[in-house]
Design a protein around this motif. Structure first.
Motif, PDB file in Angstrom:
ATOM      1  N   VAL A  19       0.825  -1.204   0.000  1.00 56.45           N
ATOM      2  CA  VAL A  19       0.000   0.000   0.000  1.00 56.45           C
ATOM      3  C   VAL A  19       0.866   1.264   0.000  1.00 56.45           C
ATOM      4  O   VAL A  19       0.453   2.308  -0.519  1.00 56.45           O
ATOM      5  CB  VAL A  19      -1.014  -0.026   1.172  1.00 56.45           C
ATOM      6  CG1 VAL A  19      -0.325   0.150   2.519  1.00 56.45           C
ATOM      7  CG2 VAL A  19      -2.108   0.995   0.965  1.00 56.45           C
ATOM      8  N   GLU A  20       2.082   1.176   0.540  1.00 61.67           N
ATOM      9  CA  GLU A  20       2.987   2.330   0.549  1.00 61.67           C
ATOM     10  C   GLU A  20       3.663   2.528  -0.802  1.00 61.67           C
ATOM     11  O   GLU A  20       4.290   3.562  -1.036  1.00 61.67           O
ATOM     12  CB  GLU A  20       4.019   2.189   1.668  1.00 61.67           C
ATOM     13  CG  GLU A  20       3.383   2.265   3.038  1.00 61.67           C
ATOM     14  CD  GLU A  20       4.333   1.995   4.180  1.00 61.67           C
ATOM     15  OE1 GLU A  20       3.862   2.041   5.332  1.00 61.67           O
ATOM     16  OE2 GLU A  20       5.539   1.742   3.951  1.00 61.67           O
ATOM     17  N   THR A  22       1.619   1.438  -3.796  1.00 63.53           N
ATOM     18  CA  THR A  22       0.503   1.653  -4.721  1.00 63.53           C
ATOM     19  C   THR A  22      -0.237   2.971  -4.504  1.00 63.53           C
ATOM     20  O   THR A  22      -0.658   3.595  -5.482  1.00 63.53           O
ATOM     21  CB  THR A  22      -0.493   0.480  -4.663  1.00 63.53           C
ATOM     22  OG1 THR A  22      -0.974   0.325  -3.322  1.00 63.53           O
ATOM     23  CG2 THR A  22       0.172  -0.816  -5.134  1.00 63.53           C
ATOM     24  N   GLU A  23      -0.403   3.402  -3.271  1.00 61.69           N
ATOM     25  CA  GLU A  23      -1.142   4.653  -3.043  1.00 61.69           C
ATOM     26  C   GLU A  23      -0.358   5.879  -3.539  1.00 61.69           C
ATOM     27  O   GLU A  23      -0.936   6.719  -4.245  1.00 61.69           O
ATOM     28  CB  GLU A  23      -1.548   4.794  -1.578  1.00 61.69           C
ATOM     29  CG  GLU A  23      -2.658   3.822  -1.163  1.00 61.69           C
ATOM     30  CD  GLU A  23      -3.911   3.944  -2.015  1.00 61.69           C
ATOM     31  OE1 GLU A  23      -4.468   5.059  -2.118  1.00 61.69           O
ATOM     32  OE2 GLU A  23      -4.339   2.907  -2.597  1.00 61.69           O
ATOM     33  N   LYS A  26      -0.491   5.816  -7.376  1.00 58.43           N
ATOM     34  CA  LYS A  26      -1.774   6.332  -7.891  1.00 58.43           C
ATOM     35  C   LYS A  26      -1.832   7.852  -7.779  1.00 58.43           C
ATOM     36  O   LYS A  26      -2.315   8.522  -8.695  1.00 58.43           O
ATOM     37  CB  LYS A  26      -2.943   5.726  -7.110  1.00 58.43           C
ATOM     38  CG  LYS A  26      -3.254   4.298  -7.439  1.00 58.43           C
ATOM     39  CD  LYS A  26      -4.489   3.866  -6.650  1.00 58.43           C
ATOM     40  CE  LYS A  26      -4.380   2.426  -6.244  1.00 58.43           C
ATOM     41  NZ  LYS A  26      -5.407   2.029  -5.274  1.00 58.43           N
ATOM     42  N   ALA A  27      -1.356   8.398  -6.661  1.00 60.22           N
ATOM     43  CA  ALA A  27      -1.395   9.851  -6.456  1.00 60.22           C
ATOM     44  C   ALA A  27      -0.545  10.570  -7.503  1.00 60.22           C
ATOM     45  O   ALA A  27      -0.949  11.616  -8.026  1.00 60.22           O
ATOM     46  CB  ALA A  27      -0.920  10.194  -5.046  1.00 60.22           C
ATOM     47  N   PRO A 165       1.106   3.453   7.134  1.00 60.81           N
ATOM     48  CA  PRO A 165       0.026   3.429   6.145  1.00 60.81           C
ATOM     49  C   PRO A 165      -1.177   4.310   6.503  1.00 60.81           C
ATOM     50  O   PRO A 165      -1.788   4.885   5.596  1.00 60.81           O
ATOM     51  CB  PRO A 165      -0.370   1.944   6.082  1.00 60.81           C
ATOM     52  CG  PRO A 165       0.900   1.223   6.391  1.00 60.81           C
ATOM     53  CD  PRO A 165       1.562   2.076   7.454  1.00 60.81           C
ATOM     54  N   LEU A 168      -1.092   7.716   4.840  1.00 65.37           N
ATOM     55  CA  LEU A 168      -0.895   7.786   3.388  1.00 65.37           C
ATOM     56  C   LEU A 168      -1.626   8.945   2.716  1.00 65.37           C
ATOM     57  O   LEU A 168      -1.087   9.545   1.787  1.00 65.37           O
ATOM     58  CB  LEU A 168      -1.279   6.468   2.724  1.00 65.37           C
ATOM     59  CG  LEU A 168      -0.161   5.439   2.711  1.00 65.37           C
ATOM     60  CD1 LEU A 168      -0.701   4.049   2.403  1.00 65.37           C
ATOM     61  CD2 LEU A 168       0.934   5.829   1.727  1.00 65.37           C
ATOM     62  N   LYS A 169      -2.818   9.277   3.162  1.00 68.19           N
ATOM     63  CA  LYS A 169      -3.545  10.373   2.512  1.00 68.19           C
ATOM     64  C   LYS A 169      -2.736  11.666   2.628  1.00 68.19           C
ATOM     65  O   LYS A 169      -2.514  12.367   1.634  1.00 68.19           O
ATOM     66  CB  LYS A 169      -4.933  10.540   3.117  1.00 68.19           C
ATOM     67  CG  LYS A 169      -5.753  11.607   2.435  1.00 68.19           C
ATOM     68  CD  LYS A 169      -7.153  11.682   2.983  1.00 68.19           C
ATOM     69  CE  LYS A 169      -7.937  12.763   2.245  1.00 68.19           C
ATOM     70  NZ  LYS A 169      -9.281  12.922   2.769  1.00 68.19           N
ATOM     71  N   CYS A 172       0.665  11.322   0.565  1.00 68.08           N
ATOM     72  CA  CYS A 172       0.480  11.439  -0.886  1.00 68.08           C
ATOM     73  C   CYS A 172       0.207  12.891  -1.288  1.00 68.08           C
ATOM     74  O   CYS A 172       0.758  13.367  -2.293  1.00 68.08           O
ATOM     75  CB  CYS A 172      -0.647  10.531  -1.355  1.00 68.08           C
ATOM     76  SG  CYS A 172      -0.263   8.768  -1.246  1.00 68.08           S
TER      77      CYS A 172
END
Length: 181
Positions: A19-20, A22-23, A26-27, A165, A168-169, A172
């Motif tokens: 997730v660290e 992929t997120e 994506k951003a 994680p 992440l918001k 990113c």
């Protein structure tokens, strides 16, 4: 907006917290950038959800092939094994160090600052990380703080760090803002 900027994502052949990876990936894409997966080996890297194997991802270039000058920024995802491996690889450490030498922004989350410690680029910086790294960062000359995201502009480049994680918001958003400058 990143307006076509290319951002390197440096990861080990296995051990990256998926997730660290992929997120932020994506951003970067959503902000109009081009992410590129860099690793020490060609082929595929193995993502992990904590200690469990997750998805595999295709490597775009090896760290030996990649020219840091062709990138506008660097993301270092975490996972315990990922930065622990990278910090033992001289080519990976040199790759990271070049972003600091050339003043390009770097974003690191969770355990990823271990690679920054090895590259000797944290002295005088204010940073955060997974809490177990705080002594390592302090011993390397950084000021460690417990915040979801830290944007440090006091060094030769802008450095964005986050703890985990759950952050992440914020990570990113801060990373894409910095890469877009």
């Amino acid at each position: 907006m990143l307006n076509g900027k290319t951002i390197a994502f440096l990861v080990a052949p296995e051990g990256v917290e998926q997730v660290e990876l992929t997120e932020p990936w994506k951003a970067v894409k959503q902000a109009g950038g081009t992410p590129r997966l860099i690793s020490t080996d060609s082929g595929q890297i193995q993502g992990f959800n904590h200690l469990d194997k997750a998805d595999e991802f295709a490597v775009d270039e090896t760290v030996d092939e990649a020219d840091p000058a062709s990138f506008d920024g660097l993301v270092l995802p975490g996972g315990v094994a990922n930065p622990d491996f990278l910090r033992t690889q001289p080519a990976a450490v040199r790759f990271v160090h070049t972003f600091f030498d050339t003043g390009k922004p770097v974003a690191a989350i969770c355990h990823a600052p271990w690679t920054l410690v090895e590259a000797d680029v944290v002295r005088g910086r204010t940073m955060t990380s997974w809490p177990s790294l705080q002594t390592d960062l302090r011993n390397a000359g950084a000021t460690w703080v417990d915040q979801e995201v830290v944007v440090d502009t006091e060094g030769p480049n802008t450095l964005v760090t986050s703890r985990k994680p759950d952050d992440l918001k914020a990570f990113c958003q801060a990373a894409t803002d910095v890469f877009g400058q």
